[in-house]
Design a protein around this motif. Structure first.
Motif, PDB file in Angstrom:
ATOM      1  N   LEU A 228       0.638  -1.530   0.156  1.00  9.72           N
ATOM      2  CA  LEU A 228       0.185  -0.067   0.101  1.00  9.72           C
ATOM      3  C   LEU A 228       0.899   1.172  -0.209  1.00  9.72           C
ATOM      4  O   LEU A 228       1.912   1.022   0.459  1.00  9.72           O
ATOM      5  CB  LEU A 228      -1.036   0.159   1.265  1.00  9.72           C
ATOM      6  CG  LEU A 228      -2.167  -1.485   1.666  1.00  9.72           C
ATOM      7  CD1 LEU A 228      -2.705  -0.963   2.727  1.00  9.72           C
ATOM      8  CD2 LEU A 228      -2.909  -1.445  -0.002  1.00  9.72           C
ATOM      9  N   LYS A 229       0.346   2.305  -0.617  1.00 12.41           N
ATOM     10  CA  LYS A 229       0.949   3.324  -0.859  1.00 12.41           C
ATOM     11  C   LYS A 229       0.068   4.582  -0.352  1.00 12.41           C
ATOM     12  O   LYS A 229      -0.807   3.827   0.805  1.00 12.41           O
ATOM     13  CB  LYS A 229       0.842   4.119  -2.157  1.00 12.41           C
ATOM     14  CG  LYS A 229       1.438   3.134  -2.901  1.00 12.41           C
ATOM     15  CD  LYS A 229       1.196   4.719  -4.220  1.00 12.41           C
ATOM     16  CE  LYS A 229       2.822   3.571  -5.780  1.00 12.41           C
ATOM     17  NZ  LYS A 229       2.075   3.968  -6.750  1.00 12.41           N
ATOM     18  N   GLU A 232      -4.036   4.693   0.962  1.00 12.10           N
ATOM     19  CA  GLU A 232      -4.475   3.618  -0.412  1.00 12.10           C
ATOM     20  C   GLU A 232      -5.007   2.224   0.388  1.00 12.10           C
ATOM     21  O   GLU A 232      -4.525   1.718   1.722  1.00 12.10           O
ATOM     22  CB  GLU A 232      -3.568   2.884  -1.080  1.00 12.10           C
ATOM     23  CG  GLU A 232      -4.169   2.157  -2.215  1.00 12.10           C
ATOM     24  CD  GLU A 232      -2.881   1.713  -2.972  1.00 12.10           C
ATOM     25  OE1 GLU A 232      -3.276   0.484  -4.142  1.00 12.10           O
ATOM     26  OE2 GLU A 232      -1.054   2.030  -2.924  1.00 12.10           O
ATOM     27  N   GLY A 234      -6.036  -1.260   0.156  1.00 10.36           N
ATOM     28  CA  GLY A 234      -6.367  -2.712  -0.490  1.00 10.36           C
ATOM     29  C   GLY A 234      -7.167  -3.449  -0.479  1.00 10.36           C
ATOM     30  O   GLY A 234      -8.182  -3.179  -0.314  1.00 10.36           O
ATOM     31  N   ARG A 247      -6.377  -0.374   5.128  1.00 10.29           N
ATOM     32  CA  ARG A 247      -5.846   1.607   4.286  1.00 10.29           C
ATOM     33  C   ARG A 247      -4.325   2.090   5.481  1.00 10.29           C
ATOM     34  O   ARG A 247      -4.594   1.989   6.328  1.00 10.29           O
ATOM     35  CB  ARG A 247      -6.875   2.781   4.618  1.00 10.29           C
ATOM     36  CG  ARG A 247      -6.641   4.061   4.403  1.00 10.29           C
ATOM     37  CD  ARG A 247      -7.956   5.144   4.058  1.00 10.29           C
ATOM     38  NE  ARG A 247      -7.868   5.292   5.582  1.00 10.29           N
ATOM     39  CZ  ARG A 247      -7.919   6.931   6.310  1.00 10.29           C
ATOM     40  NH1 ARG A 247      -9.060   6.899   5.730  1.00 10.29           N
ATOM     41  NH2 ARG A 247      -7.857   6.853   7.636  1.00 10.29           N
ATOM     42  N   ALA A 248      -3.590   2.071   4.404  1.00 11.47           N
ATOM     43  CA  ALA A 248      -2.320   2.900   5.112  1.00 11.47           C
ATOM     44  C   ALA A 248      -2.691   3.922   5.651  1.00 11.47           C
ATOM     45  O   ALA A 248      -2.643   5.088   4.005  1.00 11.47           O
ATOM     46  CB  ALA A 248      -1.776   2.792   3.609  1.00 11.47           C
TER      47      ALA A 248
END
Length: 318
Positions: A228-229, A232, A234, A247-248
């Protein structure tokens, strides 16, 4: 004499461990000058405080406190071993095979292992080398702070509100729908509060954990999180009793100052490995009698590096 002493100490350690000497409260050695005689054996031999310290340091770390607390019993056993070894030497047992060969092989093995450990532990690692390694391997020190939505399935999935448990297919459909809403602009935290079955993270607006590369988490979870960025979300991650959406929230790296010691140890080990490979590659053995090898030689096993200990004992005083 030295090979026999090494064997004696090894036997003594084993005997001491097996006797299960009565435990006493943690103790410390008295502060006595090194030349103070602390034991006199029946043949007139003497043991000084300094020699006892050397004997103590030759034992396994986990045995030392037990020995200190029960030093009278320990030195009695030492005296028994000493007497037996002297009797064996008088009979020339240390000059006879196979004992002679075992003693020499043990001596050689102990020296080789000590040389390996000392070489690794004393390997020089420059500060610039540590910085270079950190930059080249920065992904190893990645940190990902994640929020999560958890949708449970199965018989244990009933929520506190008394909702009917979902089947795995129903949970998958639900988590997929939530992902679509998030990618369509829905508020992640709002969906956490309305849908997550993980009470702990739900109470913290979805805050789940901050993951490091070497954390003990399921592989599927690790792979999903580190792809993940920042910001972002997934794809759903299936676990035995439910699906997660991650969520990152924040992607960062452990600072060099925090991981410097880890890198130092890694590079020390690498230097030791390189040194051993050099020794291995330059060591040659000729086998002039083909029949000894059965007509075909086998490649030698690769040399290995003994992990560096926390401390290396100083060479014994002469």
């Amino acid at each position: 004499m030295k090979p026999l002493l090494s064997l004696l100490l090894a036997c003594l350690s084993a005997a001491w461990a097996q006797t299960g000497a009565p435990a006493r409260p943690p103790a410390s050695l008295p502060d006595l000058p090194g030349d103070t005689v602390v034991a006199v054996f029946e043949d007139g031999g003497k043991l000084t405080m300094e020699q006892f310290g050397d004997l103590l340091n030759a034992q396994a770390p986990e045995q030392r406190q037990l020995i200190i607390a029960n030093r009278q019993a320990f030195l009695h056993q030492f005296a028994v071993m000493r007497k037996l070894s002297q009797l064996a030497e008088k009979e020339g047992l240390d000059k006879q095979s196979p004992l002679k060969d075992r003693l020499e092989f043990q001596r050689m093995s102990m020296l080789a292992q000590t040389k390996l450990m000392m070489t690794v532990s004393l390997a020089t690692v420059e500060p610039a080398e540590i910085s270079k390694y950190y930059e080249a391997n920065k992904e190893h020190y990645k940190l990902v702070k994640v929020k999560a939505i958890y949708v449970a399935f199965g018989s244990g999935a009933a929520s506190a509100a008394g909702k009917k448990p979902l089947t795995e297919e129903q949970a998958k459909t639900k988590i997929t729908g939530l992902l679509a809403q998030i990618r369509g602009g829905a508020d992640f935290v709002k969906l956490v509060k309305e849908n997550s079955d993980d009470e702990t993270s739900r109470a913290k607006d979805g805050d789940f954990l901050t993951v490091r590369v070497n954390d003990n988490i399921p592989d599927a979870m690790r792979k999903a999180v580190f792809q993940l960025k920042q910001g972002e979300v997934g794809e759903p991650v299936r676990q035995p009793n439910g699906f997660y959406l991650f969520r990152a929230d924040n992607v960062s790296y452990r600072p060099l100052q925090e991981v410097r010691d880890e890198i130092f140890t890694t590079l020390q080990q690498q230097h030791g490995t390189d040194w051993v490979k050099g020794i291995d590659s330059t060591t040659k053995v000729n086998f002039p009698t083909a029949a000894f090898l059965g007509g075909a030689g086998q490649p030698a096993p690769a040399a290995t590096v003994v992990p560096a200990p926390a401390t290396v004992p100083a060479p014994a005083k002469k």
